[in-house]
Design a protein around this motif. Structure first.
Motif, PDB file in Angstrom:
ATOM      1  N   LEU A  87      26.553  34.151   2.028  1.00 15.91           N
ATOM      2  CA  LEU A  87      25.996  35.242   2.899  1.00 15.91           C
ATOM      3  C   LEU A  87      24.607  35.254   2.148  1.00 15.91           C
ATOM      4  CD1 LEU A  87      28.818  37.550   3.001  1.00 15.91           C
ATOM      5  CD2 LEU A  87      28.153  36.054   4.589  1.00 15.91           C
ATOM      6  N   LEU A  88      24.450  35.397   0.922  1.00 19.55           N
ATOM      7  CA  LEU A  88      23.139  35.744   0.309  1.00 19.55           C
ATOM      8  C   LEU A  88      22.217  34.624   0.513  1.00 19.55           C
ATOM      9  CD1 LEU A  88      23.672  37.449  -2.989  1.00 19.55           C
ATOM     10  CD2 LEU A  88      22.452  38.589  -0.870  1.00 19.55           C
ATOM     11  N   THR A  89      22.311  33.479   0.316  1.00 17.58           N
ATOM     12  CA  THR A  89      21.778  32.230   0.659  1.00 17.58           C
ATOM     13  C   THR A  89      20.961  32.399   1.941  1.00 17.58           C
ATOM     14  OG1 THR A  89      22.309  30.953  -1.368  1.00 17.58           O
ATOM     15  CG2 THR A  89      21.095  29.807   0.305  1.00 17.58           C
ATOM     16  N   LYS A  90      21.925  32.473   2.906  1.00 19.34           N
ATOM     17  CA  LYS A  90      21.655  32.444   4.183  1.00 19.34           C
ATOM     18  C   LYS A  90      20.554  33.582   4.702  1.00 19.34           C
ATOM     19  CE  LYS A  90      23.558  32.285   9.010  1.00 19.34           C
ATOM     20  NZ  LYS A  90      24.792  32.402   9.903  1.00 19.34           N
ATOM     21  N   TRP A  91      20.799  34.679   4.055  1.00 18.11           N
ATOM     22  CA  TRP A  91      19.773  35.683   4.275  1.00 18.11           C
ATOM     23  C   TRP A  91      18.528  35.593   3.497  1.00 18.11           C
ATOM     24  CZ3 TRP A  91      19.937  40.843   1.211  1.00 18.11           C
ATOM     25  CH2 TRP A  91      19.141  41.645   1.649  1.00 18.11           C
ATOM     26  N   LEU A  92      18.405  35.324   2.344  1.00 17.89           N
ATOM     27  CA  LEU A  92      17.567  35.295   1.359  1.00 17.89           C
ATOM     28  C   LEU A  92      16.821  33.980   1.258  1.00 17.89           C
ATOM     29  CD1 LEU A  92      18.533  37.981  -1.180  1.00 17.89           C
ATOM     30  CD2 LEU A  92      16.768  38.470   0.501  1.00 17.89           C
ATOM     31  N   GLY A  93      17.545  32.889   1.205  1.00 16.10           N
ATOM     32  CA  GLY A  93      16.898  31.554   0.719  1.00 16.10           C
ATOM     33  C   GLY A  93      17.776  31.404  -0.537  1.00 16.10           C
ATOM     34  N   ARG A  94      17.765  29.922  -1.126  1.00 13.37           N
ATOM     35  CA  ARG A  94      18.412  29.588  -2.327  1.00 13.37           C
ATOM     36  C   ARG A  94      17.748  30.321  -3.566  1.00 13.37           C
ATOM     37  NH1 ARG A  94      19.193  23.976  -2.298  1.00 13.37           N
ATOM     38  NH2 ARG A  94      21.039  24.623  -0.636  1.00 13.37           N
ATOM     39  N   ARG A  95      16.248  30.466  -3.967  1.00 11.66           N
ATOM     40  CA  ARG A  95      15.920  31.175  -5.054  1.00 11.66           C
ATOM     41  C   ARG A  95      16.050  32.600  -4.931  1.00 11.66           C
ATOM     42  NH1 ARG A  95      16.395  26.638  -7.428  1.00 11.66           N
ATOM     43  NH2 ARG A  95      14.792  24.821  -6.780  1.00 11.66           N
ATOM     44  N   ARG A  96      15.620  33.028  -4.040  1.00  8.96           N
ATOM     45  CA  ARG A  96      15.751  34.729  -4.094  1.00  8.96           C
ATOM     46  C   ARG A  96      17.243  35.010  -4.103  1.00  8.96           C
ATOM     47  NH1 ARG A  96      12.867  37.734   0.303  1.00  8.96           N
ATOM     48  NH2 ARG A  96      13.910  36.283   1.724  1.00  8.96           N
ATOM     49  N   SER A  97      18.166  34.493  -3.487  1.00  2.46           N
ATOM     50  CA  SER A  97      19.363  34.819  -3.549  1.00  2.46           C
ATOM     51  C   SER A  97      20.154  34.773  -4.938  1.00  2.46           C
ATOM     52  CB  SER A  97      20.322  33.842  -2.463  1.00  2.46           C
ATOM     53  OG  SER A  97      20.557  32.552  -2.920  1.00  2.46           O
ATOM     54  N   TRP A  98      19.699  33.700  -5.620  1.00  5.26           N
ATOM     55  CA  TRP A  98      20.235  33.575  -7.185  1.00  5.26           C
ATOM     56  C   TRP A  98      19.538  34.693  -7.669  1.00  5.26           C
ATOM     57  CZ3 TRP A  98      24.127  31.751  -9.328  1.00  5.26           C
ATOM     58  CH2 TRP A  98      24.790  30.640  -8.671  1.00  5.26           C
ATOM     59  N   LEU A  99      18.138  34.870  -7.717  1.00  2.00           N
ATOM     60  CA  LEU A  99      17.335  36.136  -8.459  1.00  2.00           C
ATOM     61  C   LEU A  99      17.977  37.434  -8.177  1.00  2.00           C
ATOM     62  CD1 LEU A  99      13.619  35.026  -7.570  1.00  2.00           C
ATOM     63  CD2 LEU A  99      14.825  35.161 -10.128  1.00  2.00           C
ATOM     64  N   VAL A 211      12.501  46.955 -10.257  1.00  2.00           N
ATOM     65  CA  VAL A 211      10.933  46.520 -10.090  1.00  2.00           C
ATOM     66  C   VAL A 211      11.283  44.970  -9.756  1.00  2.00           C
ATOM     67  CG1 VAL A 211       9.315  45.777 -11.359  1.00  2.00           C
ATOM     68  CG2 VAL A 211      10.020  47.792 -11.812  1.00  2.00           C
ATOM     69  N   GLY A 212      12.156  44.214 -10.365  1.00  5.15           N
ATOM     70  CA  GLY A 212      12.394  42.730 -10.033  1.00  5.15           C
ATOM     71  C   GLY A 212      12.922  42.592  -8.592  1.00  5.15           C
ATOM     72  N   VAL A 213      14.054  43.645  -8.129  1.00  4.16           N
ATOM     73  CA  VAL A 213      14.925  43.533  -7.054  1.00  4.16           C
ATOM     74  C   VAL A 213      13.957  43.948  -5.936  1.00  4.16           C
ATOM     75  CG1 VAL A 213      16.476  44.724  -5.508  1.00  4.16           C
ATOM     76  CG2 VAL A 213      16.858  44.320  -8.421  1.00  4.16           C
ATOM     77  N   ILE A 214      13.199  44.643  -5.856  1.00  4.93           N
ATOM     78  CA  ILE A 214      12.375  45.218  -4.973  1.00  4.93           C
ATOM     79  C   ILE A 214      11.467  43.859  -4.553  1.00  4.93           C
ATOM     80  CG2 ILE A 214      10.422  46.646  -4.066  1.00  4.93           C
ATOM     81  CD1 ILE A 214      11.805  48.939  -5.563  1.00  4.93           C
ATOM     82  N   THR A 215      10.787  43.446  -5.901  1.00  7.60           N
ATOM     83  CA  THR A 215       9.921  42.124  -5.354  1.00  7.60           C
ATOM     84  C   THR A 215      10.410  41.197  -4.902  1.00  7.60           C
ATOM     85  OG1 THR A 215       8.735  42.936  -7.681  1.00  7.60           O
ATOM     86  CG2 THR A 215       8.408  40.794  -6.754  1.00  7.60           C
ATOM     87  N   VAL A 216      11.817  40.633  -5.300  1.00 14.05           N
ATOM     88  CA  VAL A 216      12.484  39.805  -4.663  1.00 14.05           C
ATOM     89  C   VAL A 216      12.538  39.985  -3.148  1.00 14.05           C
ATOM     90  CG1 VAL A 216      15.043  38.437  -4.493  1.00 14.05           C
ATOM     91  CG2 VAL A 216      13.651  38.904  -6.776  1.00 14.05           C
ATOM     92  N   LEU A 217      12.873  41.076  -2.717  1.00 18.45           N
ATOM     93  CA  LEU A 217      13.486  41.320  -1.286  1.00 18.45           C
ATOM     94  C   LEU A 217      11.909  41.338  -0.719  1.00 18.45           C
ATOM     95  CD1 LEU A 217      15.446  44.502  -1.717  1.00 18.45           C
ATOM     96  CD2 LEU A 217      16.337  42.201  -0.998  1.00 18.45           C
ATOM     97  N   PHE A 218      10.981  41.640  -0.973  1.00 16.80           N
ATOM     98  CA  PHE A 218       9.597  41.673  -0.333  1.00 16.80           C
ATOM     99  C   PHE A 218       8.817  40.445  -0.468  1.00 16.80           C
ATOM    100  CE2 PHE A 218      10.477  46.233  -0.125  1.00 16.80           C
ATOM    101  CZ  PHE A 218       9.984  46.336   1.063  1.00 16.80           C
ATOM    102  N   SER A 219       9.368  39.223  -1.126  1.00 11.88           N
ATOM    103  CA  SER A 219       8.695  38.011  -1.417  1.00 11.88           C
ATOM    104  C   SER A 219       9.148  36.886  -0.383  1.00 11.88           C
ATOM    105  CB  SER A 219       9.171  37.507  -2.855  1.00 11.88           C
ATOM    106  OG  SER A 219       8.523  38.336  -3.783  1.00 11.88           O
TER     107      SER A 219
END
Length: 450
Positions: A87-99, A211-219
């Motif tokens: 689910l996460l990888t499909k939504w965010l991509g591999r790098r952002r989902s692991w982050l 701070v990191g969570v928001i950055t990942v979501l908007f990257s």
């Protein structure tokens, strides 16, 4: 010159400084903060909390092995490099989902630590600290890959400097900041250890991970090469686990041993010396306020300055030259501690020594991160960088374990002199490493760098 520029065109100072205003560089500032926050909370700050709660020094020492998660992160780096998260990888991509997953684990662990009292039961704190350390190490794996894939090689030094800035700011917040919060959360009428104050402080730290969570979501997810699916489990293991190591050996052949040796000892002077720094300050009579202000705040500011200087100089004069400069400065600055050990309690002298030592460390760190990044193949960036950063810590951390015994036997002056001499093999290896011609790398695709 011994250290050549390898044909890299020299940028103007204007072009060099503009790199720090690019989106990819600014993004690394916030992600660096997310990476630097957990480290202090399961090592330095936690030891202060445990000691105040009445935990004996031997137990606190054993608990420092929680930090081994960072040294062995290469063991699960292949999974982070290739394994999708449902689910996460499909939504965010591999790098952002692991982050995002690793950041969630860190926040959960910090909240768990906040709601447990080490004075009444240590085991829950240990398990929560392990969760934070494991999540933090996993975040490092994904973040290093995210950084490497977000810009071309020429910009890696700037990204590394921005990352280091966020990292060091987080260390101030998780070091001096958490003590400040805990002190002000104490009940004035109460005497002695107060668990409620530490609860407030660690809950604030957990919230700071947003701070990191928001950055990942908007990257944006970096663009990566599409890999063909493995035919069977054996083929998958070969590609994911063995492939990254085989790729490095094939690309560098016999020179791989030289490079790995350099990685293993480049930061040895700093790491071995750093273990005895705080006991040294105590034995020299410096107060907690003096140490916090000079080493935790001012010292980190100087490290940030060094990181920016190192990143800019690496782009202008070449990475290998600044790598050598950082190695010489880091070793030489340890000799200033020899002078300080015979100087007595003097805050101005401490400021001078910390300024030189942390400036040198910042320059060395920025150049070294850029060097490690340049060694990776973009197809295995997470695994290979995790391997390099783990090798960087293993030998220095092992030797540092004997630092206390050495000081007891020979004194601080001899110890600091010995750590400076540990830098000599680094200079020798750098002389040989500068002559290695980098192999032809695959064309790199960068993500959003605008």
């Amino acid at each position: 010159m011994i250290f050549r520029n390898s044909g890299v065109p020299r940028r103007s100072w204007s072009e060099t400084l503009k790199v720090y205003l690019e989106t990819a560089t600014l993004r690394m500032l916030f992600l660096g903060f997310s990476a630097g926050l957990p480290l202090m909370l399961v090592l330095g700050t936690l030891s202060f909390w445990l000691r105040e709660a009445g935990i004996d020094r031997s137990t606190i020492g054993y608990l420092s092995w929680v930090g081994l998660a960072y040294a062995f992160k290469w063991m699960w780096a292949p999974l982070v490099d290739r394994l999708p998260i449902p689910l996460l990888t499909k939504w965010l991509g591999r790098r952002r989902s692991w982050l995002l997953l690793s950041q969630a684990a860190i926040m959960a662990g910090l909240i768990g630590m906040a709601f447990n009292d080490p004075h009444t039961g240590l085991e829950p704190i240990v398990w929560c600290a392990l969760m934070v350390a494991f999540g933090s190490a996993t975040q490092d794996i994904a973040l290093d890959a995210f950084r490497i894939e977000s810009a071309d090689t020429d910009r890696q030094a700037a990204l590394a400097a921005s990352y280091q800035t966020g990292y060091r700011l987080a260390m101030i917040w998780a070091g001096a900041g958490v003590l400040w919060i805990a002190a002000r959360a104490e009940v004035a009428s109460a005497i002695g250890y107060q668990q409620g104050a530490w609860k407030v402080a660690y809950l604030v730290m957990a919230a700071s991970m947003l701070v990191g969570v928001i950055t990942v979501l908007f990257s944006a997810e970096p663009v990566r090469r599409i890999l063909p699916p493995a035919k069977n489990m054996a083929a998958w293991l070969d590609d994911v686990v063995i492939g990254p190591f085989r790729d490095f050996i094939v690309r560098y052949r016999w020179q791989a041993a030289l490079i790995l040796a350099l990685i293993a000892i480049y930061r040895i002077s700093d790491v071995v010396m750093g273990i005895m720094a705080n006991p040294f300050y105590v034995d020299m009579g410096y107060t907690k306020d003096e140490v916090a202000a000079v080493t935790k705040v001012f010292g980190i500011v100087m490290t940030l300055a060094g990181a920016f200087i190192g990143g800019a100089l690496s782009m202008r004069f070449g990475m290998m030259r600044i790598l050598a400069l950082g190695a010489v400065m880091s070793s030489a600055s340890n000799l200033l501690f020899v002078w300080l050990s015979g100087h007595g309690h003097d805050v101005q002298a401490l400021v001078l020594v910390i300024s030189a030592d942390n400036l040198a460390g910042g320059i060395a760190s920025a150049a070294f991160i850029a060097y490690l990044s340049s060694l990776t193949n973009i197809s295995y960036s997470a695994t290979q960088y995790a391997l390099f950063s783990s090798i960087m810590l293993l030998l220095p951390k092992f030797l540092a374990g004997y630092s206390g015994a050495y000081v007891d036997a020979f004194g601080y002056a001899s110890f600091f002199t010995g750590t400076a001499l540990l830098g000599i093999p680094v200079i020798v290896l750098l002389w040989f490493a500068a002559r290695i011609v980098p192999p032809q790398k695959q064309p790199e695709q960068s993500g959003d760098t605008a």
